[in-house]
Design a protein around this motif. Structure first.
Motif, PDB file in Angstrom:
ATOM      1  N   GLU A  53      87.860  38.671 -16.182  1.00 51.99           N
ATOM      2  CA  GLU A  53      86.475  38.093 -16.224  1.00 51.99           C
ATOM      3  C   GLU A  53      86.510  36.978 -17.249  1.00 51.99           C
ATOM      4  O   GLU A  53      85.962  36.006 -17.356  1.00 51.99           O
ATOM      5  N   ASN A  54      87.535  37.260 -18.357  1.00 52.14           N
ATOM      6  CA  ASN A  54      87.967  36.151 -19.294  1.00 52.14           C
ATOM      7  C   ASN A  54      88.813  34.798 -18.792  1.00 52.14           C
ATOM      8  O   ASN A  54      89.851  34.937 -19.327  1.00 52.14           O
ATOM      9  N   VAL A  55      88.520  34.138 -17.726  1.00 52.05           N
ATOM     10  CA  VAL A  55      89.379  33.053 -17.257  1.00 52.05           C
ATOM     11  C   VAL A  55      89.011  31.587 -18.017  1.00 52.05           C
ATOM     12  O   VAL A  55      87.635  31.544 -18.047  1.00 52.05           O
ATOM     13  N   PRO A  56      89.540  31.264 -18.861  1.00 48.61           N
ATOM     14  CA  PRO A  56      89.282  29.875 -19.219  1.00 48.61           C
ATOM     15  C   PRO A  56      89.141  28.914 -18.271  1.00 48.61           C
ATOM     16  O   PRO A  56      89.952  28.768 -17.199  1.00 48.61           O
ATOM     17  N   MET A  57      87.999  27.804 -18.368  1.00 42.36           N
ATOM     18  CA  MET A  57      88.018  26.658 -17.558  1.00 42.36           C
ATOM     19  C   MET A  57      88.737  25.549 -18.077  1.00 42.36           C
ATOM     20  O   MET A  57      88.633  24.933 -19.092  1.00 42.36           O
ATOM     21  N   THR A  58      89.664  25.194 -17.246  1.00 40.58           N
ATOM     22  CA  THR A  58      90.704  24.091 -17.256  1.00 40.58           C
ATOM     23  C   THR A  58      90.412  22.988 -16.302  1.00 40.58           C
ATOM     24  O   THR A  58      89.753  23.198 -15.367  1.00 40.58           O
ATOM     25  N   ILE A  59      91.131  21.918 -16.514  1.00 45.49           N
ATOM     26  CA  ILE A  59      90.877  20.749 -15.463  1.00 45.49           C
ATOM     27  C   ILE A  59      91.486  21.179 -14.002  1.00 45.49           C
ATOM     28  O   ILE A  59      91.059  20.767 -13.008  1.00 45.49           O
ATOM     29  N   ASP A  60      92.739  22.112 -14.281  1.00 41.88           N
ATOM     30  CA  ASP A  60      93.327  22.569 -12.969  1.00 41.88           C
ATOM     31  C   ASP A  60      92.561  23.223 -12.083  1.00 41.88           C
ATOM     32  O   ASP A  60      92.315  23.322 -10.853  1.00 41.88           O
ATOM     33  N   ASN A  61      91.900  24.478 -12.671  1.00 45.70           N
ATOM     34  CA  ASN A  61      91.032  25.657 -11.942  1.00 45.70           C
ATOM     35  C   ASN A  61      89.795  25.171 -11.855  1.00 45.70           C
ATOM     36  O   ASN A  61      88.971  25.940 -11.186  1.00 45.70           O
ATOM     37  N   THR A  62      89.195  24.008 -12.332  1.00 41.68           N
ATOM     38  CA  THR A  62      87.812  23.455 -11.926  1.00 41.68           C
ATOM     39  C   THR A  62      87.945  22.273 -11.158  1.00 41.68           C
ATOM     40  O   THR A  62      86.907  21.483 -11.424  1.00 41.68           O
ATOM     41  N   THR A  71      94.322  23.937   2.794  1.00 41.41           N
ATOM     42  CA  THR A  71      94.439  25.231   1.992  1.00 41.41           C
ATOM     43  C   THR A  71      93.564  25.093   0.639  1.00 41.41           C
ATOM     44  O   THR A  71      93.332  24.080   0.171  1.00 41.41           O
ATOM     45  N   ILE A  72      93.335  26.395   0.378  1.00 43.73           N
ATOM     46  CA  ILE A  72      92.452  26.733  -0.836  1.00 43.73           C
ATOM     47  C   ILE A  72      93.388  26.632  -2.143  1.00 43.73           C
ATOM     48  O   ILE A  72      94.486  27.331  -1.896  1.00 43.73           O
ATOM     49  N   PRO A  73      93.411  25.739  -3.198  1.00 45.86           N
ATOM     50  CA  PRO A  73      94.346  25.943  -3.946  1.00 45.86           C
ATOM     51  C   PRO A  73      94.529  26.801  -4.789  1.00 45.86           C
ATOM     52  O   PRO A  73      93.545  27.965  -5.127  1.00 45.86           O
ATOM     53  N   SER A  74      95.545  27.435  -5.300  1.00 47.79           N
ATOM     54  CA  SER A  74      95.705  28.509  -6.316  1.00 47.79           C
ATOM     55  C   SER A  74      95.262  28.593  -7.609  1.00 47.79           C
ATOM     56  O   SER A  74      95.338  27.489  -8.441  1.00 47.79           O
ATOM     57  N   GLY A  75      94.827  29.629  -8.220  1.00 42.79           N
ATOM     58  CA  GLY A  75      94.459  29.768  -9.660  1.00 42.79           C
ATOM     59  C   GLY A  75      93.146  29.024  -9.859  1.00 42.79           C
ATOM     60  O   GLY A  75      92.947  28.580 -10.924  1.00 42.79           O
ATOM     61  N   LEU A  76      92.177  29.278  -9.076  1.00 39.16           N
ATOM     62  CA  LEU A  76      90.976  28.502  -9.244  1.00 39.16           C
ATOM     63  C   LEU A  76      90.120  29.543 -10.056  1.00 39.16           C
ATOM     64  O   LEU A  76      90.447  30.660 -10.229  1.00 39.16           O
ATOM     65  N   HIS A  77      89.101  28.739 -10.894  1.00 37.11           N
ATOM     66  CA  HIS A  77      88.172  29.491 -11.651  1.00 37.11           C
ATOM     67  C   HIS A  77      87.177  30.244 -10.963  1.00 37.11           C
ATOM     68  O   HIS A  77      86.781  29.958  -9.731  1.00 37.11           O
ATOM     69  N   PRO A  78      86.841  31.553 -11.322  1.00 35.73           N
ATOM     70  CA  PRO A  78      85.768  32.308 -10.605  1.00 35.73           C
ATOM     71  C   PRO A  78      84.607  31.567 -10.176  1.00 35.73           C
ATOM     72  O   PRO A  78      83.878  31.817  -9.094  1.00 35.73           O
ATOM     73  N   LYS A  79      84.095  30.546 -11.152  1.00 32.55           N
ATOM     74  CA  LYS A  79      82.823  29.755 -10.792  1.00 32.55           C
ATOM     75  C   LYS A  79      83.299  28.717  -9.994  1.00 32.55           C
ATOM     76  O   LYS A  79      82.266  27.674  -9.742  1.00 32.55           O
ATOM     77  N   SER A  80      84.414  28.380  -9.471  1.00 31.23           N
ATOM     78  CA  SER A  80      84.458  27.104  -8.591  1.00 31.23           C
ATOM     79  C   SER A  80      84.024  27.252  -7.302  1.00 31.23           C
ATOM     80  O   SER A  80      83.782  28.197  -6.538  1.00 31.23           O
ATOM     81  N   ALA A  81      83.685  26.099  -6.693  1.00 31.96           N
ATOM     82  CA  ALA A  81      82.790  25.766  -5.563  1.00 31.96           C
ATOM     83  C   ALA A  81      83.833  25.857  -4.151  1.00 31.96           C
ATOM     84  O   ALA A  81      82.984  25.559  -3.272  1.00 31.96           O
ATOM     85  N   ILE A  82      84.970  25.522  -4.571  1.00 29.76           N
ATOM     86  CA  ILE A  82      85.822  25.263  -3.428  1.00 29.76           C
ATOM     87  C   ILE A  82      85.892  26.430  -2.352  1.00 29.76           C
ATOM     88  O   ILE A  82      85.786  26.251  -1.258  1.00 29.76           O
ATOM     89  N   PRO A  83      86.047  27.856  -2.723  1.00 30.40           N
ATOM     90  CA  PRO A  83      86.074  28.823  -2.061  1.00 30.40           C
ATOM     91  C   PRO A  83      84.737  28.999  -1.042  1.00 30.40           C
ATOM     92  O   PRO A  83      84.566  29.115   0.193  1.00 30.40           O
TER      93      PRO A  83
END
Length: 435
Positions: A53-62, A71-83
């Motif tokens: 739940e406590n995943v920090p938002m970075t430039i990579d995962n957002t 393919t879907i990038p690895s290590g995305l933030h849960p709030k990312s719209a890519i999936p």
């Protein structure tokens, strides 16, 4: 309280009160952390849930969504719209006729309950668009990955490594490291005869390598006695990739490095998710033999992060059935893609060749031998006589000359077609990545 014969001012009281509040907050946080640690020690699932739940938002995962993603990038933030975008791409589309038939089969008075915001379907881990699949099947590297080809998978591809003209010892040392990385590589020094303009262009070197059966050409460029760029040419028909080279560390500069063995290494390509990234990754795959030798336990890693390619080479060892260890061999460097051309490098990238020297004939008079000088004198006399009356005509003549020069440069660069080229404006949006 009296201090030094005077009453204590309110400022000191405020300072002590703020310090006491900070101490109390620190103690409360420490107590909460200790209680949480005790609970997580009894139930490890609580720790996994908290970390998820406590995943920090970075430039990579957002990072922003790119339609060319394969393919879907690895290590995305849960709030990312890519999936969600991938789920929408992979969702099967229903025909309008079937929808109309379903509507007509139900009674007119009935109401079908529908959710206002239905949950998007789970996106697959890898979704290959038909257009992307066709491009990959017909790209210049398809022959290398063809399972029906007659080429022996245990033989390494022939790679020619050279430098820019007038290279120095640091660049040669880096090329020697590359020869040890690629199993089928050979290094040739560029000759130092004459000035730099007399050196053969890159297109001539590529043609020379094609005639001798090389499958790839690597050219290391030098600036200020340091390697600063790498050009990789896939032979015999391209493409040509130009990379910026930074953060070079040779094997001897790495503390506690391992010794390399002649075994064929394994190749790990990490986080190449777009169509352009797959092209770059497949280009690097053609530099290594398809069948690695696992006895050597050597692995070459190209990790893509924010379009920077980090090159590392390690040897792995198994300490137990659950534990492994890595020891770096070297070298290490970083690449940044600057351009990707569809074909081979042009022999004349800077303009058309100079016209051959024409010698005057003995039978001609001086005016005929030096006709251009006579024309210049006549033009100068006409300008003196006119006194600058027709300025607009002069502007038109200058514009025609500039257009003729630009047309000549365009014709000279006709053979250079850029499939992708970096632009400084691309760095303004920090969450857009292209590999």
């Amino acid at each position: 309280m009296v201090q030094g014969g005077k009453k204590r001012e309110n400022r000191f009281n405020r300072i002590e009160r703020v310090r006491a509040e900070k101490r109390a907050k620190t103690a409360a946080k420490f107590k909460e952390r200790m209680e949480r640690r005790k609970l997580e020690k009894k139930n490890p699932e609580l720790k996994k849930k908290r970390q998820a739940e406590n995943v920090p938002m970075t430039i990579d995962n957002t990072r922003a969504y790119d339609p060319s993603m394969v393919t879907i990038p690895s290590g995305l933030h849960p709030k990312s719209a890519i999936p969600a975008e991938f789920a929408a791409r992979s969702k099967p589309t229903t025909s309008t006729k079937g929808a109309n038939a379903a509507d007509s089969s139900e009674p007119s008075g009935s109401k079908v309950p529908q959710d206002q915001d239905p949950a998007p379907p789970a996106a697959p881990a890898e979704f290959m668009d038909p257009e992307h699949a066709a491009d990959i099947a017909n790209d210049p590297f398809a022959a290398y990955f063809d399972p029906d080809s007659e080429r022996d998978p245990s033989e390494p591809p022939k790679v020619l490594i050279t430098t820019s003209p007038h290279a120095t010892a640091p660049t040669w040392a880096f090329c020697d490291e590359l020869v040890g990385v690629f199993p089928g590589a050979q290094f040739f020094k560029r000759r130092k005869r004459g000035f730099r303009c007399n050196a053969p262009p890159l297109g001539t070197v590529a043609g020379w390598a094609v005639k001798r059966g090389y499958s790839s050409l690597i050219v290391v460029n030098e600036d200020h006695h340091k390697p600063n760029a790498v050009t990789i040419v896939h032979l015999p028909s391209g493409p040509t990739a130009y990379f910026k080279l930074t953060s070079v560390e040779l094997t001897k500069e790495i503390f506690g490095h391992a010794r390399a063995s002649p075994h064929y290494p394994e190749l790990v390509l990490n986080n190449f998710v777009t169509r352009l990234g797959h092209t770059v990754g497949r280009m690097f795959q053609t530099l290594f033999p398809p069948m690695p030798e696992f006895e050597g336990r050597q692995v070459v890693t190209l990790h893509n992060q924010r379009d920077f390619l980090f090159f590392r080479r390690h040897r792995y060892m198994f300490k137990s059935t659950d534990r492994t260890a890595l020891q770096e061999i070297g070298p290490r460097f970083t690449l940044k893609l600057r351009s990707l051309k569809t074909g081979l490098p042009s022999n004349n990238p800077l303009g058309a060749p100079m016209k051959p020297l024409e010698l005057a004939k003995e039978d001609e008079e001086p005016e005929q031998q030096y006709a251009h000088i006579a024309e210049e004198r006549a033009n100068a006399e006409d300008e003196d006589n006119s006194g600058g009356e027709d300025e607009e005509a002069e502007k038109l003549v200058k514009e025609e000359k500039t257009e003729a020069k630009s047309d000549g440069k365009k014709e000279a660069r006709k053979g250079e077609e850029f499939a992708w080229a970096w632009n400084p404006r691309m760095d303004f949006k920090k969450r857009n990545f292209y590999l």
